[in-house]
Motif scaffolding. Sequence first.
Motif, short mmCIF file in Angstrom:
data_model
loop_
_atom_site.label_atom_id
_atom_site.label_comp_id
_atom_site.label_asym_id
_atom_site.label_seq_id
_atom_site.Cartn_x
_atom_site.Cartn_y
_atom_site.Cartn_z
N THR A 113 0.83 -1.21 0.00
CA THR A 113 0.00 0.00 0.00
C THR A 113 0.86 1.26 0.00
O THR A 113 0.60 2.21 -0.76
N VAL A 114 1.90 1.26 0.84
CA VAL A 114 2.79 2.43 0.90
C VAL A 114 3.48 2.64 -0.44
O VAL A 114 3.59 3.79 -0.93
N LEU A 115 3.95 1.58 -1.06
CA LEU A 115 4.64 1.70 -2.35
C LEU A 115 3.70 2.24 -3.43
O LEU A 115 4.12 3.03 -4.29
N LEU A 116 2.43 1.82 -3.39
CA LEU A 116 1.49 2.24 -4.44
C LEU A 116 1.00 3.67 -4.26
O LEU A 116 0.72 4.35 -5.25
N ILE A 117 0.89 4.14 -3.02
CA ILE A 117 0.36 5.50 -2.82
C ILE A 117 1.47 6.54 -2.74
O ILE A 117 1.18 7.74 -2.76
N ASP A 167 5.00 12.42 -3.88
CA ASP A 167 6.38 12.77 -4.21
C ASP A 167 6.51 14.20 -4.76
O ASP A 167 7.42 14.93 -4.39
N THR A 168 5.60 14.60 -5.64
CA THR A 168 5.69 15.95 -6.18
C THR A 168 5.03 16.98 -5.28
O THR A 168 5.51 18.11 -5.14
N LEU A 223 10.77 2.69 -10.22
CA LEU A 223 11.46 1.87 -9.23
C LEU A 223 10.48 1.34 -8.17
O LEU A 223 10.44 0.14 -7.89
N LEU A 224 9.70 2.26 -7.58
CA LEU A 224 8.85 1.86 -6.46
C LEU A 224 7.67 0.99 -6.90
O LEU A 224 7.37 -0.03 -6.26
#
Length: 424
Positions: free
Chosen positions: A71-75, A80-81, A97-98
């Motif tokens: 979940t953390v990787l997908l959201i 990020d921006t 990458l993520l």
Amino acid sequence: MAKPSNTNAYEDAREIEKAQSAPEMVGLIRQQLDAGFRWLRFEPVLEREFRAHNDAAGVANRIALLAIALTVLLISPLFDTAFFGVPPMAAWWSRVLLIGVLGPVTVVALIWCARCGASSATEYVIAGQFTIVSFGLLFNHILLNRYGAEFPVEFVGVSMVAVVALGRVRSWLILPVAVLIALLTLITEIWLVNASPTDYYHLAAAGVLALFAIYLQAANEYVLRRSWLDRKLLQLVARHDGLTGLLNRHALENALATAHGHAVRQRSNYGLAMVDIDQFGAYNNHYGHPAGDEALRQVASVIEAHARRPLDVCGRYGGEEFVVFWIEGRENEIEDHAEALRAAIEDAAIAHATSKVASVVTVSIGLCHVKQPQEHDSLSAVLACADALLYEAKAAGRNRVAIGRFDRNAADAQPHARRAQAAG
């Protein structure tokens, strides 16, 4: 009639074997508790059992860990921006990458845990996923730094805390990986990124998280191991007779039900024997109860030695009475088992000066032979058959085996008995 499948034979044998082997296991656990386990390792037998338990008990935690990580990787691209000021080009490579690399790795690990969670290989899957994700986070940190963007290095420390809190991975496997990741994080921050004083603050925070994770891992595993030992010991002691070490009445009935059910499914012949020490009351009156207890232990040891196969069962039925279950044998073979047991107890030469049967402790045995047991055959009826035969052996002079066939067609399940006189 075709013989039923042997699908459950291994499970039945394992269940009975675990129950029967408890006296040795109790001794091992007590020795381990006395010796301690500061290095988070048990003796090999206990270590294997603990690992199997840990893998089975940790399935839900491991799935939760991987689901949270995914979940953390997908959201993460949502922030990020907007929050980290990541330039569009850097954000694109970071998402590749993520989401494109670390996401599939986590999905594979999640599928493995969902399907094979109790496997002994699962902790290696968790450790591998943690290593790959940690390397990926460090690489992402380097990537974003090249574009002048920030990526909190604390995420590496948080991932360590998460994996030790939920991963159920043994310390000797996860701690070397955690130390390696911590060193690579330090090297990355010092030599590979343009670190500022603020970055060193973040590095210090990540280091505190890593130290906390290492301590948490060791403390958590110690508690898990100690609670497993205590619980295992309590379960084993609760199932076994404190004097003889054999199965107690309740556990014996459960083991007999398992063995009887297996025999019914496989249409396997079996013999059930009721064993009673001859004139044991007179023994206690003459030698005293402490000596009587020792005699019970010696007789129980002989009985246990004669019920060693995986599906054999033996236990203390009550007082000076024991029950033995032998499976898969012709009638004369089971008769040989019973006679060998009777002779072995006599040969143990436990003095019995007041016995009217012999100068040593002897037993009488009632052996009920069940041929190709049927679904409607009652275990209690087989026990009643063996009990009736036991009284026949006593009436015939004791120190002998009375053998009968279980008659399922008789309304009162009375056996048609024939006596086997003891040798000598």
